[in-house]
Scaffold this motif. Sequence first.
Motif, PDB file in Angstrom:
ATOM      1  N   ALA A   1     -11.404   4.316  -3.865  1.00 33.84           N
ATOM      2  CA  ALA A   1     -10.939   4.964  -2.636  1.00 33.84           C
ATOM      3  C   ALA A   1     -11.005   6.485  -2.761  1.00 33.84           C
ATOM      4  O   ALA A   1     -11.422   7.183  -1.819  1.00 33.84           O
ATOM      5  CB  ALA A   1      -9.525   4.515  -2.307  1.00 33.84           C
ATOM      6  N   GLU A   2     -10.583   6.991  -3.900  1.00 34.38           N
ATOM      7  CA  GLU A   2     -10.646   8.451  -4.095  1.00 34.38           C
ATOM      8  C   GLU A   2     -12.099   8.924  -4.148  1.00 34.38           C
ATOM      9  O   GLU A   2     -12.446   9.985  -3.608  1.00 34.38           O
ATOM     10  CB  GLU A   2      -9.902   8.854  -5.362  1.00 34.38           C
ATOM     11  CG  GLU A   2      -8.394   8.954  -5.196  1.00 34.38           C
ATOM     12  CD  GLU A   2      -7.728   7.597  -5.001  1.00 34.38           C
ATOM     13  OE1 GLU A   2      -6.783   7.499  -4.184  1.00 34.38           O
ATOM     14  OE2 GLU A   2      -8.154   6.626  -5.673  1.00 34.38           O
ATOM     15  N   PHE A   3     -12.950   8.142  -4.785  1.00 31.86           N
ATOM     16  CA  PHE A   3     -14.372   8.484  -4.849  1.00 31.86           C
ATOM     17  C   PHE A   3     -14.972   8.565  -3.446  1.00 31.86           C
ATOM     18  O   PHE A   3     -15.714   9.493  -3.127  1.00 31.86           O
ATOM     19  CB  PHE A   3     -15.113   7.431  -5.678  1.00 31.86           C
ATOM     20  CG  PHE A   3     -16.605   7.636  -5.751  1.00 31.86           C
ATOM     21  CD1 PHE A   3     -17.156   8.444  -6.732  1.00 31.86           C
ATOM     22  CD2 PHE A   3     -17.450   7.014  -4.849  1.00 31.86           C
ATOM     23  CE1 PHE A   3     -18.535   8.631  -6.799  1.00 31.86           C
ATOM     24  CE2 PHE A   3     -18.821   7.195  -4.902  1.00 31.86           C
ATOM     25  CZ  PHE A   3     -19.370   8.008  -5.878  1.00 31.86           C
TER      26      PHE A   3
ATOM     27  N   HIS B   1      -2.376   2.092  -4.897  1.00 32.09           N
ATOM     28  CA  HIS B   1      -2.862   3.455  -4.682  1.00 32.09           C
ATOM     29  C   HIS B   1      -2.083   4.419  -5.574  1.00 32.09           C
ATOM     30  O   HIS B   1      -2.636   4.979  -6.507  1.00 32.09           O
ATOM     31  CB  HIS B   1      -2.813   3.885  -3.216  1.00 32.09           C
ATOM     32  CG  HIS B   1      -3.839   3.218  -2.369  1.00 32.09           C
ATOM     33  ND1 HIS B   1      -5.184   3.485  -2.471  1.00 32.09           N
ATOM     34  CD2 HIS B   1      -3.724   2.270  -1.404  1.00 32.09           C
ATOM     35  CE1 HIS B   1      -5.853   2.737  -1.620  1.00 32.09           C
ATOM     36  NE2 HIS B   1      -4.988   1.983  -0.956  1.00 32.09           N
ATOM     37  N   CYS B   2      -0.811   4.695  -5.267  1.00 33.56           N
ATOM     38  CA  CYS B   2       0.038   5.537  -6.152  1.00 33.56           C
ATOM     39  C   CYS B   2      -0.620   6.873  -6.468  1.00 33.56           C
ATOM     40  O   CYS B   2      -0.598   7.334  -7.613  1.00 33.56           O
ATOM     41  CB  CYS B   2       0.358   4.782  -7.444  1.00 33.56           C
ATOM     42  SG  CYS B   2       1.388   3.321  -7.223  1.00 33.56           S
ATOM     43  N   THR B   3      -1.178   7.499  -5.453  1.00 39.56           N
ATOM     44  CA  THR B   3      -1.871   8.776  -5.659  1.00 39.56           C
ATOM     45  C   THR B   3      -0.909   9.953  -5.641  1.00 39.56           C
ATOM     46  O   THR B   3      -1.059  10.898  -6.423  1.00 39.56           O
ATOM     47  CB  THR B   3      -2.945   8.961  -4.568  1.00 39.56           C
ATOM     48  OG1 THR B   3      -3.779   7.799  -4.525  1.00 39.56           O
ATOM     49  CG2 THR B   3      -3.801  10.188  -4.852  1.00 39.56           C
ATOM     50  N   HIS B   4       0.080   9.924  -4.766  1.00 43.14           N
ATOM     51  CA  HIS B   4       1.019  11.037  -4.608  1.00 43.14           C
ATOM     52  C   HIS B   4       2.409  10.566  -5.037  1.00 43.14           C
ATOM     53  O   HIS B   4       3.108   9.886  -4.272  1.00 43.14           O
ATOM     54  CB  HIS B   4       1.029  11.517  -3.153  1.00 43.14           C
ATOM     55  CG  HIS B   4      -0.310  12.011  -2.688  1.00 43.14           C
ATOM     56  ND1 HIS B   4      -0.762  13.288  -2.926  1.00 43.14           N
ATOM     57  CD2 HIS B   4      -1.314  11.372  -2.019  1.00 43.14           C
ATOM     58  CE1 HIS B   4      -1.977  13.438  -2.418  1.00 43.14           C
ATOM     59  NE2 HIS B   4      -2.330  12.293  -1.861  1.00 43.14           N
TER      60      HIS B   4
ATOM     61  N   HIS C   1       0.882  -1.162   0.000  1.00 42.11           N
ATOM     62  CA  HIS C   1       0.000   0.000   0.000  1.00 42.11           C
ATOM     63  C   HIS C   1       0.928   1.222   0.000  1.00 42.11           C
ATOM     64  O   HIS C   1       1.588   1.500   1.015  1.00 42.11           O
ATOM     65  CB  HIS C   1      -0.846   0.042   1.267  1.00 42.11           C
ATOM     66  CG  HIS C   1      -2.021  -0.875   1.280  1.00 42.11           C
ATOM     67  ND1 HIS C   1      -1.923  -2.235   1.164  1.00 42.11           N
ATOM     68  CD2 HIS C   1      -3.351  -0.593   1.429  1.00 42.11           C
ATOM     69  CE1 HIS C   1      -3.140  -2.769   1.233  1.00 42.11           C
ATOM     70  NE2 HIS C   1      -4.021  -1.802   1.398  1.00 42.11           N
ATOM     71  N   ALA C   2       0.975   1.951  -1.092  1.00 45.42           N
ATOM     72  CA  ALA C   2       2.030   2.958  -1.246  1.00 45.42           C
ATOM     73  C   ALA C   2       1.473   4.310  -1.695  1.00 45.42           C
ATOM     74  O   ALA C   2       0.685   4.378  -2.649  1.00 45.42           O
ATOM     75  CB  ALA C   2       3.059   2.471  -2.273  1.00 45.42           C
ATOM     76  N   ASN C   3       1.895   5.354  -1.010  1.00 40.68           N
ATOM     77  CA  ASN C   3       1.680   6.728  -1.469  1.00 40.68           C
ATOM     78  C   ASN C   3       0.207   7.053  -1.698  1.00 40.68           C
ATOM     79  O   ASN C   3      -0.156   7.744  -2.647  1.00 40.68           O
ATOM     80  CB  ASN C   3       2.488   6.994  -2.757  1.00 40.68           C
ATOM     81  CG  ASN C   3       3.973   6.802  -2.577  1.00 40.68           C
ATOM     82  OD1 ASN C   3       4.423   5.760  -2.105  1.00 40.68           O
ATOM     83  ND2 ASN C   3       4.753   7.790  -2.973  1.00 40.68           N
ATOM     84  N   GLN C   4      -0.649   6.586  -0.789  1.00 45.87           N
ATOM     85  CA  GLN C   4      -2.072   6.899  -0.906  1.00 45.87           C
ATOM     86  C   GLN C   4      -2.413   8.283  -0.376  1.00 45.87           C
ATOM     87  O   GLN C   4      -3.049   9.076  -1.068  1.00 45.87           O
ATOM     88  CB  GLN C   4      -2.929   5.861  -0.163  1.00 45.87           C
ATOM     89  CG  GLN C   4      -4.425   6.198  -0.210  1.00 45.87           C
ATOM     90  CD  GLN C   4      -5.288   5.297   0.649  1.00 45.87           C
ATOM     91  OE1 GLN C   4      -4.776   4.443   1.374  1.00 45.87           O
ATOM     92  NE2 GLN C   4      -6.599   5.475   0.575  1.00 45.87           N
ATOM     93  N   LEU C   5      -2.006   8.559   0.845  1.00 45.99           N
ATOM     94  CA  LEU C   5      -2.430   9.792   1.513  1.00 45.99           C
ATOM     95  C   LEU C   5      -1.410  10.911   1.390  1.00 45.99           C
ATOM     96  O   LEU C   5      -1.780  12.091   1.437  1.00 45.99           O
ATOM     97  CB  LEU C   5      -2.699   9.513   3.000  1.00 45.99           C
ATOM     98  CG  LEU C   5      -3.686   8.365   3.285  1.00 45.99           C
ATOM     99  CD1 LEU C   5      -3.830   8.156   4.791  1.00 45.99           C
ATOM    100  CD2 LEU C   5      -5.028   8.647   2.635  1.00 45.99           C
ATOM    101  N   THR C   6      -0.135  10.557   1.259  1.00 42.23           N
ATOM    102  CA  THR C   6       0.934  11.544   1.180  1.00 42.23           C
ATOM    103  C   THR C   6       2.065  10.992   0.313  1.00 42.23           C
ATOM    104  O   THR C   6       2.084   9.807  -0.032  1.00 42.23           O
ATOM    105  CB  THR C   6       1.523  11.845   2.576  1.00 42.23           C
ATOM    106  OG1 THR C   6       2.013  10.612   3.147  1.00 42.23           O
ATOM    107  CG2 THR C   6       0.479  12.442   3.506  1.00 42.23           C
TER     108      THR C   6
ATOM    109  N   THR D   1       7.322  -3.753 -11.079  1.00 43.13           N
ATOM    110  CA  THR D   1       6.208  -3.507 -10.172  1.00 43.13           C
ATOM    111  C   THR D   1       5.070  -2.793 -10.894  1.00 43.13           C
ATOM    112  O   THR D   1       5.269  -1.761 -11.541  1.00 43.13           O
ATOM    113  CB  THR D   1       6.676  -2.662  -8.980  1.00 43.13           C
ATOM    114  OG1 THR D   1       7.701  -3.375  -8.279  1.00 43.13           O
ATOM    115  CG2 THR D   1       5.534  -2.365  -8.028  1.00 43.13           C
ATOM    116  N   VAL D   2       3.859  -3.333 -10.778  1.00 44.81           N
ATOM    117  CA  VAL D   2       2.665  -2.759 -11.392  1.00 44.81           C
ATOM    118  C   VAL D   2       2.103  -1.671 -10.483  1.00 44.81           C
ATOM    119  O   VAL D   2       2.038  -1.844  -9.262  1.00 44.81           O
ATOM    120  CB  VAL D   2       1.607  -3.859 -11.631  1.00 44.81           C
ATOM    121  CG1 VAL D   2       0.294  -3.265 -12.134  1.00 44.81           C
ATOM    122  CG2 VAL D   2       2.138  -4.905 -12.606  1.00 44.81           C
ATOM    123  N   ALA D   3       1.689  -0.569 -11.068  1.00 44.28           N
ATOM    124  CA  ALA D   3       0.990   0.479 -10.319  1.00 44.28           C
ATOM    125  C   ALA D   3      -0.501   0.150 -10.346  1.00 44.28           C
ATOM    126  O   ALA D   3      -1.148   0.255 -11.386  1.00 44.28           O
ATOM    127  CB  ALA D   3       1.245   1.844 -10.940  1.00 44.28           C
TER     128      ALA D   3
END
Length: 427
Positions: A313-315, A288-291, A265-270, A305-307
């Motif tokens: 989750a964002e919704f 996640h890979c949001t940030h 679980h990587a870089n979801q919130l920050t 590694t697949v993103a």
Amino acid sequence: MTPGRPPVTAPEPHTADQATEDAMSNATTVSPAHSASTASTLITNIAALVTNDPSLGDNSALGLVQDAAIAIEGDRVVWTGDQSKAPATDNRIDAGGRAVVPGFVDSHSHLVFAGDRTREFNARMSGRAYSAGGIRTTVAATRAASDAELEANLTRYLHEALRQGTTTFETKSGYGLTVEDEARALRIAAAHTDEVTYLGAHIVSPDYAEDPAAYVALVTGEMLDACAPYARWVDVFCEKGAFDGDQARAILTAGKAKGLHPRVHANQLTYGPGVQLAVELDAASADHCTHLTDADVDALASGRTVATLLPGAEFSTRAEWPDARRLLDAGVTVALSTDCNPGSSFTSSVPFCIALAVRDMGMTPDEAMWSATAGGAAALRRDDIGRLTPGARADLLLLDAPSHVHLAYRPGVPLVSGVWRSGVREV
């Protein structure tokens, strides 16, 4: 081929010219376990067939074949191509001019839990920010539930997902956070899927709130020993409020030593170290890979590694959308998944996530279709699912539409009208 969508390695497919002559004889070569008496089925009159094999049809990443047919025998696809050259089979099904696509591969879910978090969702939609701490509510409910209650809840959501086209799913522990509760969650999950992930490192257990180091020691020691026999993967929530980079490295490394392969679980919130740690450890996916920094994107583009993007989750948290376009243009392999869980993404619908990815994350309908099928297979390091070519598992969907594009074009409409899993029609 569109960047970011490499083909999943597959056996050499039959060409259309070979079909009539040798398709059925090759079936036993493709799947030697099947006896000669195994019934074969041809689905014909398919308006558009997504194979995910760029050597077929229009030579795109989707390998789109128009006016197509597909033959299955036992649990495998044995022929794909132009319906005018289809082989003889024992049974025939008329698709009625509708589309057929591979079954969805949901490579990230959290389905072993009890209770729900309606109040939290309502508060969040009324202005409260999302944080990792809400998981504790589900932990309390899950610990209090019986094995039978947890399994009934799991099967309920699996059936819900199947009706919407999910034929392969990964699911995790992470709502027990004790040795006994994590092990029983994985034991229950393993009765329903081979894609089971040990996530004792979801958050620091409330029991160890004052001593996170002791909890990491538990997760990498006694808890790992109890859980490893039931799992294929090890995961960690590398995030502020959960586990930092050093803790995540220790947990993933311990899991690898027990034969479990990492996912993160990587870089979801920050912004944080999760993505680059995932690539360094050859994790199957960074989820996640949001940030992302430019260095994060470069790392993903240079590794295996697949993103895995999780738009539900964002919704459900009103958070910033992941920039799929940025990743695809950099050559990163992208998967789409639901992240189905009671807190931050309580949806089991891959079609819904496809629509969100196209509308809000910069993906084309073709890219979203690939990422929800072959992309998910890549995130699980599987080459037997997520495609419809000879030798692949016969997981396929009949859409009540002439094209896969309708999954994004008609959001919220239940377009999946037939589901075959391992060659058996289940919906």
